[in-house]
Design an enzyme around this catalytic site. Structure first.
Site, PDB file in Angstrom:
ATOM      1  N   GLY A 101      62.216   9.405  34.485  1.00 39.25           N
ATOM      2  CA  GLY A 101      62.515   9.951  33.153  1.00 39.25           C
ATOM      3  C   GLY A 101      63.049   8.849  32.245  1.00 39.25           C
ATOM      4  O   GLY A 101      62.728   8.794  31.059  1.00 39.25           O
ATOM      5  N   TRP A 129      60.232   6.686  31.162  1.00 41.25           N
ATOM      6  CA  TRP A 129      59.406   7.372  30.163  1.00 41.25           C
ATOM      7  C   TRP A 129      59.858   7.017  28.749  1.00 41.25           C
ATOM      8  O   TRP A 129      59.054   6.909  27.822  1.00 41.25           O
ATOM      9  CB  TRP A 129      59.524   8.894  30.378  1.00 41.25           C
ATOM     10  CG  TRP A 129      58.866   9.714  29.299  1.00 41.25           C
ATOM     11  CD1 TRP A 129      57.562  10.115  29.257  1.00 41.25           C
ATOM     12  CD2 TRP A 129      59.462  10.221  28.095  1.00 41.25           C
ATOM     13  NE1 TRP A 129      57.320  10.842  28.116  1.00 41.25           N
ATOM     14  CE2 TRP A 129      58.471  10.915  27.383  1.00 41.25           C
ATOM     15  CE3 TRP A 129      60.753  10.157  27.557  1.00 41.25           C
ATOM     16  CZ2 TRP A 129      58.711  11.540  26.174  1.00 41.25           C
ATOM     17  CZ3 TRP A 129      60.989  10.769  26.344  1.00 41.25           C
ATOM     18  CH2 TRP A 129      59.977  11.461  25.663  1.00 41.25           C
ATOM     19  N   HIS A 130      61.184   6.792  28.600  1.00 44.73           N
ATOM     20  CA  HIS A 130      61.721   6.540  27.265  1.00 44.73           C
ATOM     21  C   HIS A 130      61.282   5.206  26.673  1.00 44.73           C
ATOM     22  O   HIS A 130      61.222   5.056  25.457  1.00 44.73           O
ATOM     23  CB  HIS A 130      63.252   6.595  27.278  1.00 44.73           C
ATOM     24  CG  HIS A 130      63.778   7.988  27.290  1.00 44.73           C
ATOM     25  ND1 HIS A 130      63.870   8.725  28.446  1.00 44.73           N
ATOM     26  CD2 HIS A 130      64.215   8.790  26.281  1.00 44.73           C
ATOM     27  CE1 HIS A 130      64.361   9.923  28.142  1.00 44.73           C
ATOM     28  NE2 HIS A 130      64.571   9.987  26.838  1.00 44.73           N
ATOM     29  N   GLY A 131      61.020   4.237  27.497  1.00 48.87           N
ATOM     30  CA  GLY A 131      60.629   2.954  26.926  1.00 48.87           C
ATOM     31  C   GLY A 131      60.151   1.982  27.979  1.00 48.87           C
ATOM     32  O   GLY A 131      60.510   2.082  29.144  1.00 48.87           O
ATOM     33  N   PHE A 152      59.378   6.036  21.528  1.00 46.57           N
ATOM     34  CA  PHE A 152      59.064   6.454  22.893  1.00 46.57           C
ATOM     35  C   PHE A 152      57.688   7.106  22.955  1.00 46.57           C
ATOM     36  O   PHE A 152      57.251   7.546  23.961  1.00 46.57           O
ATOM     37  CB  PHE A 152      60.134   7.420  23.416  1.00 46.57           C
ATOM     38  CG  PHE A 152      61.533   6.858  23.254  1.00 46.57           C
ATOM     39  CD1 PHE A 152      61.758   5.518  23.518  1.00 46.57           C
ATOM     40  CD2 PHE A 152      62.567   7.643  22.833  1.00 46.57           C
ATOM     41  CE1 PHE A 152      63.020   4.984  23.345  1.00 46.57           C
ATOM     42  CE2 PHE A 152      63.850   7.118  22.671  1.00 46.57           C
ATOM     43  CZ  PHE A 152      64.065   5.790  22.928  1.00 46.57           C
TER      44      PHE A 152
END
Lengths: 471, 303
Positions: free
Chosen positions: A324, A327-329, A471
């Site tokens: 997770g 996923w953000h960056g 993102f």
């Protein structure tokens, strides 16, 4: 295109008027799709091709799954998920992996490093996954609808599901089985005006008044500016950034919800007063709800969730949050951020397995402070994606113990206090909503909405991208 | 609920506008921009909507000449400082054309001619004539008038009182080593940016286009009766453009009938980071600047 830009307002009003004109009532879906494509292509027209490819691929795979039975369905759904992951890994993470493995100087490495990051890729690929998996699991409802109405109808619905402009670039992440049933003819009389008004006013207020003004003061967190700050300022800046990131993202989500309401679509809320959480588990049930729900349903549960013993549960929490975070960056610092949250959740689960959760208000209050502090310090990795800079920031916290002497820094502290106040009040309101006093105040809430409207017009900060756009 | 909210909004709006029109809210209590972007916006709006002398002059440039703001009181009120931090003369020119009247004399810093105008900045000031007109007539719509900034000022004052009362919290300025390190990092960043630009052929091409545009703008203003005065700040020794470049620039300016101030060498002036004059040095250069202006005034060529 920013929701607070003039070009967006033109696009929105144009679309809105056409959408509800009786003459165009049978073209409502097409009007929304065209506007959404224009919205997406406005900055980088070339990348529209990728969005179209992703939509067509997911529409086709889900259509084929719905029309097949037995083992082939599983194979196709697996291939669908893999194809979405390939798209996101290629466009989002290949640069990071090239850098990590030191291939930048090779021809391929150079090519991968130069790939553009398509806006909203993390959102539309995840929505592709939900579509494929939901159809496979039969969550879509009556899958037979697909074959009856044909591929063209399914493709057009998928286009709207993925590209619907209020949520396209920064969520909330929609689920196919919740959105498709809503794709029906909409009427002007069916608009829920008050709900849309509330969502839009609070959303724009949080974004343009709170977040955009706070950013003018929290820029001091950037490297190397923070090295000149005292402990007091460093802590206040971090607090301000925590308020900024909430108001930026929650503001965006509320605007998205409000716009969708005006077009007759109901999107689920993405935030539910996250900073009042007294545990990390609760925080993730309140923060970016659409992502945490996705991670829970499409990653944590398939990994085994909490059904395979305590150790495996801790591990699953850890892995889910690690991914997770990533996923953000496309930077390892985001993975570290996710790992930190995974660690918080695993430790909390471990504690809960042996010690029951206390109901004593003071203990809960301290829990809230602990969660807020942990979450706020973890945001540092969002602001300073270079891990070494984040470490340096923490070192400066203990090295520069003093109070500010310069007017500029004192002004920053004063301004952060003022602009953070609405976020604090927003959360306190939630805590007081059962009290008699609050019910009295609620009767004159129109005064508050009038004030928020005023501040949107006269006290907006300088325009800035939404933090979650990256993102 | 929507109707009531809109009525409340209009009442608040009228109240604020009334306060501003009656000058009951001092500008200094309202938004006092802290970062460069805000300062540039406030400065532009003050120029566009408030500055109203019968005869006035204006200075445009980059952050290099924006250092004059430190010693603003040395300059007479008829010179409005419009150099922008992080921007360039092209942004200044955009603002000049938005005001109904042009200045009598325009002082132009020539250190940064190759940085294009910032479109976002222009749109923040006003993306169309309607928006500009609206801001002209309705004071509360200007960026400089944020009521929450009044609250910020009050809070800041309270913090200062608190700090002064509890003296033990008073501390030192950031230590010199940290300041030096930050400065070095900034200089290094600037050098890398310059290196990148010098290797970029399209940048050189764009720089030439920008310079051509600059000259055509100067010609245009000159034809409209504005006296053009070019000056060059004595900074940037390490990356100074060649003498030939400036000799050509100034020769061209003179051939067009523009005025130029004498050039002084960057080695004679100390900077904070190679690009911006230190506090004492900007004061020294301001004396020089004003002396040059007086010299031209003496020869009666300036308005």
């Amino acid at each position: 295109m920013l929701f607070n830009s003039q070009e967006f307002l033109w696009l929105f009003f144009g679309t809105f008027l056409l959408y509800y004109l009786p003459f165009f009532s049978s073209y409502q879906v097409k009007i929304l799709i065209l506007s959404s494509f224009f919205f997406y292509a406005y900055g980088q027209p070339v990348l529209l091709a990728l969005l179209l490819f992703s939509i067509t691929m997911n529409a086709y795979i889900s259509y084929v799954i719905a029309n097949h039975e037995g083992v082939k369905r599983k194979f196709l759904s697996t291939m669908g998920v893999v194809a979405n992951l390939v798209v996101i890994v290629f466009f989002k993470y290949s640069g990071m992996l090239t850098h990590t493995f030191g291939f930048e100087d090779s021809g391929i490495g150079h090519f991968l490093m130069m790939l553009p990051l398509p806006l909203g890729i993390s959102f539309f690929t995840f929505e592709g996954i939900t579509l494929v998996v939901d159809v496979y699991k039969g969550h879509y409802g009556d899958s037979k609808n697909f074959s009856q109405k044909g591929f063209k109808d399914h493709l057009s619905k998928t286009m709207l599901f993925v590209s619907f402009f209020p949520h396209l670039i920064a969520g909330p992440i929609l689920k196919a089985n919740e959105f498709y049933p809503q794709i029906v003819s909409k009427k002007w009389s069916g608009i829920h005006w008050e709900k849309a008004f509330r969502q839009l006013v609070v959303g724009y207020f949080l974004k343009v008044v709170v977040a955009d003004n706070l950013k003018d003061y929290t820029y001091w967190i950037d490297y190397p500016n923070f090295m000149l700050l005292s402990t007091t300022s460093l802590l206040v800046m971090l607090f301000g950034y925590s308020m900024q990131i909430f108001s930026d993202f929650a503001g965006y989500s509320l605007i998205a919800l409000g716009l969708a309401t005006l077009f007759g679509y109901e999107l689920k809320g993405n935030f539910n007063f996250p900073y009042i959480s007294t545990s990390f588990g609760e925080f993730w049930r309140r923060w970016h709800i659409s992502l945490s729900t996705f991670l829970k349903e499409y990653l944590y549960f398939p990994l085994g969730g909490n059904r395979k013993g305590k150790l495996r549960t801790y591990f699953n929490l850890f892995v889910t949050m690690f991914l997770g975070g990533l996923w953000h960056g496309a930077a390892w610092s985001y993975a570290v951020w996710g790992t930190a949250h995974g660690l918080f959740l695993a430790l909390e689960r471990l504690k809960n397995d042996y010690l029951p959760t206390s109901k004593i208000p003071f203990v809960q209050f301290m829990g809230g402070i602990l969660v807020f502090t942990g979450v706020t310090f973890a945001w540092l990795l969002f602001k300073l994606p270079d891990f070494s800079h984040a470490v340096l920031y923490l070192q400066n916290l203990s090295a520069n113990i003093r109070f500010e002497t310069t007017y500029d820094q004192l002004k920053s502290i004063g301004s952060i206090t003022v602009y953070s106040f609405p976020v604090v009040a927003y959360h306190v309101r939630y805590l007081l909503c059962e009290k008699e006093f609050y019910q009295k105040v609620k009767k004159i809430e129109w005064v508050l909405f009038g004030l928020m409207l005023l501040l949107i017009f006269v006290n907006a900060g300088t325009k800035a991208d939404f933090i979650y756009f990256q993102f | 609920m929507i109707k009531k909210s809109l009525i409340a909004f209009f009442l608040f709006f009228l109240l604020l506008e009334g306060f501003l029109r009656k000058d009951l809210l001092n500008d200094e209590w309202l938004r006092s921009g802290q970062n460069n972007w805000s300062i540039n916006i406030l400065n532009s709006q003050n120029y566009l909507y408030k500055y109203d002398l019968a005869h006035f002059n204006c200075m445009i440039g980059s952050s290099i000449s924006a250092r004059f703001n430190i010693v603003k009181e040395m300059f007479p009120p008829e010179i409005f400082m419009l150099p922008f931090n992080g921007l360039s003369v092209h942004d200044g020119l955009n603002i000049l054309y938005r005001k109904e009247r042009l200045p009598d004399t325009l002082f132009v810093e020539t250190n940064v001619l190759d940085r294009p105008a910032n479109a976002e900045f222009a749109s923040t000031i006003g993306s169309n004539k309607w928006e500009e007109k609206l801001k002209y007539y309705v004071s509360s719509l200007r960026e400089a008038h944020g009521p929450l900034d009044l609250a910020s000022q009050v809070t800041t004052s309270a913090i200062i009182v608190f700090r002064n009362k509890f003296g033990f919290l008073g501390g030192d300025l950031p230590n010199k080593a940290a300041m030096d390190m930050v400065r070095e990092i900034e200089v290094e960043k600037q050098n890398q940016e310059r290196k990148k630009q010098s290797q970029d052929k399209t940048f050189t091409h764009k720089a030439n286009d920008l310079e051509n545009e600059f000259w055509s703008q100067m010609d245009n203003l000159h034809q409209k009766g504005v006296v053009i005065v070019l000056f060059n700040m004595p900074v940037d020794c390490r990356n100074e453009k060649s003498e030939t470049y400036y000799n050509n620039l100034y020769a061209k300016a003179k051939s067009k009938g523009f005025l130029v101030f004498d050039r002084v060498h960057c080695q004679d002036y100390a900077t904070t980071d190679g690009t911006h004059l230190s506090g004492k040095e900007i004061e020294r250069y301001a004396h020089f600047f004003l002396a040059q202006r007086a010299k031209l005034n003496g020869s009666a060529v300036l308005n």
